[in-house]
Write a protein that holds these residues in place. Structure first.
Motif, mmCIF file in Angstrom:
data_model
loop_
_atom_site.group_PDB
_atom_site.id
_atom_site.type_symbol
_atom_site.label_atom_id
_atom_site.label_comp_id
_atom_site.label_asym_id
_atom_site.label_seq_id
_atom_site.Cartn_x
_atom_site.Cartn_y
_atom_site.Cartn_z
ATOM 1 N N GLY A 127 0.828 -1.192 0.000
ATOM 2 C CA GLY A 127 0.000 0.000 0.000
ATOM 3 C C GLY A 127 0.868 1.250 0.000
ATOM 4 O O GLY A 127 2.099 1.185 -0.169
ATOM 5 N N MET A 128 0.215 2.396 0.243
ATOM 6 C CA MET A 128 0.933 3.671 0.221
ATOM 7 C C MET A 128 0.275 4.636 1.213
ATOM 8 O O MET A 128 -0.961 4.648 1.360
ATOM 9 N N ILE A 129 1.109 5.454 1.871
ATOM 10 C CA ILE A 129 0.618 6.518 2.746
ATOM 11 C C ILE A 129 1.279 7.832 2.333
ATOM 12 O O ILE A 129 2.379 7.838 1.760
ATOM 13 N N GLN A 130 0.599 8.924 2.634
ATOM 14 C CA GLN A 130 1.093 10.260 2.263
ATOM 15 C C GLN A 130 0.933 11.177 3.464
ATOM 16 O O GLN A 130 -0.080 11.134 4.178
ATOM 17 N N GLN A 131 1.948 12.030 3.683
ATOM 18 C CA GLN A 131 1.917 12.943 4.824
ATOM 19 C C GLN A 131 2.510 14.298 4.433
ATOM 20 O O GLN A 131 3.603 14.373 3.879
ATOM 21 N N ASP A 132 1.749 15.374 4.744
ATOM 22 C CA ASP A 132 2.221 16.745 4.517
ATOM 23 C C ASP A 132 2.919 17.256 5.778
ATOM 24 O O ASP A 132 2.515 16.935 6.917
ATOM 25 N N ILE A 133 3.934 18.085 5.576
ATOM 26 C CA ILE A 133 4.732 18.639 6.678
ATOM 27 C C ILE A 133 4.333 20.101 6.859
ATOM 28 O O ILE A 133 4.407 20.899 5.922
ATOM 29 N N TYR A 134 3.929 20.470 8.078
ATOM 30 C CA TYR A 134 3.471 21.837 8.376
ATOM 31 C C TYR A 134 4.438 22.615 9.260
ATOM 32 O O TYR A 134 4.230 23.801 9.497
#
Length: 464
Positions: free
Chosen positions: A248-255
């Motif tokens: 699978g795949m996960i995505q994360q934005d950095i704030y």
């Protein structure tokens, strides 16, 4: 003040002795004829004349004592002395408080300085990953220099840049890395990246062990990683928490600009093999306008901080394509304190406290002078019935002297009673003002004051 017991044993004994003495002398003199009677009459006349002269002098003394002008002068003198002693006491107290406050301020500033030098701007170890772009902006007031030292000299590629102003975060770089890891039972494996705000992380995973699942998390900072390691099953301690199996795949934005950990956790009883493909799209600082560059040729880079405008420092690391021997670096960051600021700060705070307490001292004296003036204007309206004992010269002697004086008066009273036994019993002693109340001149002196023992007033006036 206390009212004497008129039935005290000592008084009764003295009265009995006096009565027996006068009775015996009367029996002895009764045998004498007219000559003895004439002698007694002449003696009584002389005693009355002497007592009347003493009464006249005593009344003049009392009138002089009750002169309003003298009382006002006496009150003003007492007030002046009291205020002067109050000023001296307040000055001493303010001086002691001043030094106490100075010591407290110095102690407080010492702890603040140690907190800044050893805490906020103390030496710290930093671990960075590939394509790192770390911005440092030390405070130019408290920091004089920045020093960065490589912990492991076998991993080259780090660079340090200096800027007059903060560089722009407008350079975008993208890279991919593949991680194949075998996570042992009840263990974890981690990779670190330093990412600035606006970056993005995409992770594709493939769990090769059939029927097994692992934790895949993204934690912010070492504290976030430590909290996850304490309880891997709790999802709210990390930025991203996932239980993955298969692919699978996960995505994360950095704030927020910080260090981030990508970690795998295995709670199974057997080892699990996982393959990760990490793609990072990161924003890094533009270093083209740097006035200072250091490549850690001798393992150490140092840069002076400009005062008072300050400057910025950027630490960068190479990408994986530029360095195949390492995927993370460790450096030690330390700051050189600007000692002149700490010394001036201590002197400035001490001077401020001295000026403040000096002003307080002057304000206290000013208010004391106004109070003394107001008291002097209204002294006649608030004059006490008797003068202040502390400034009465007649009271400077010992209380034992006053008691002995009162005992002498009592002996004179008993002696006069022995001569004029009959007239005393009939109330003729009321003409003797020395035994009358010095305030009302009406009632006899029938009380005394404690602890001095003076007997000068009746009980009613003494109570008032």
């Amino acid at each position: 003040m206390a009212e004497p017991n008129r039935s005290s044993p000592s008084a009764s004994a003295s009265a009995s002795a006096s009565s027996s003495s006068s009775s015996s002398s009367y029996r002895e003199d009764s045998g004498g004829a007219a000559g003895a009677a004439a002698s007694s009459s002449g003696t009584s006349s002389q005693v009355r004349e002497e007592e009347e002269g003493q009464d006249h002098e005593y009344r003049q003394h009392l009138q002089h004592f009750h002169n309003p002008e003298l009382e006002n002068q006496h009150i003003d003198l007492v007030s002046y002395r009291g205020n002067l002693s109050g000023f001296d006491d307040s000055s001493t107290v303010i001086g002691d408080d001043t030094w106490s406050c100075i010591i407290v301020v110095l102690t407080f500033w010492f702890f603040v300085s140690m907190t800044l030098i050893l805490g906020v701007y103390g030496a710290v170890n930093i671990r960075v990953g590939p394509n790192c772009s770390l911005l440092l902006q030390p405070n130019p007031i408290f920091v004089q220099s920045v020093k960065v030292e490589e912990v492991d000299d076998t991993k080259p590629g780090l660079k340090l840049y200096g800027f007059y102003k903060s560089p722009s975060l407008d350079v975008v770089t993208t890279w991919s890395e593949t991680r194949t890891a075998t996570v042992q039972a009840d263990s974890h494996k981690e990779w670190i990246h330093y990412l600035n705000r606006g970056s993005q992380v995409n992770i594709s995973y493939n769990v090769n062990s059939a029927g097994s699942s692992v934790f895949l998390i993204i934690a912010q900072g070492s504290e976030g990683l430590s909290q996850w390691l304490e309880d891997p099953t709790y999802p709210n301690t990390t930025l991203s928490w996932n239980i993955v199996r298969g692919s699978g795949m996960i995505q994360q934005d950095i704030y927020r600009s910080s260090s981030y950990y990508i970690a795998l956790g295995n709670l199974n009883s057997e080892d699990v093999e996982v393959e990760l493909n990490i793609t990072v799209r990161a924003f890094i600082y533009n270093t083209t306008e740097a006035y200072y560059r250091c490549t850690f040729g001798n393992g150490l880079c140092s840069l002076s901080v400009l005062f008072p405008q300050g400057n910025s420092v950027v630490l960068t690391s190479p990408g994986l394509e530029q360095s195949t021997s390492a995927d993370d670096w460790s450096v030690r960051l330390s700051y050189g304190p600007r000692w002149i600021i700490y010394i001036v700060g201590i002197g400035g705070m001490t001077a401020i406290m001295l000026v403040a307490f000096n002003f307080l001292n002057k304000f206290q004296f000013t208010r004391g002078g106004e109070t003394n003036l107001h008291y002097g204007e209204n002294a006649s309206a608030r004059a006490p019935l008797l003068s202040n004992k502390d400034d009465d010269i007649s009271s400077w002697g010992s209380s034992y002297d006053s008691v002995s004086s009162d005992e002498a008066d009592l002996e004179d009273f008993l002696a006069a009673g022995s001569v004029e036994g009959t007239s005393i019993r009939e109330g003729e002693n009321s003409n003797n003002t020395r035994r009358l109340c010095a305030i009302c001149f009406d009632a006899p002196r029938d009380c005394f004051f404690l602890p001095c023992g003076h007997c000068v007033a009746c009980f009613a006036c003494g109570s008032r």
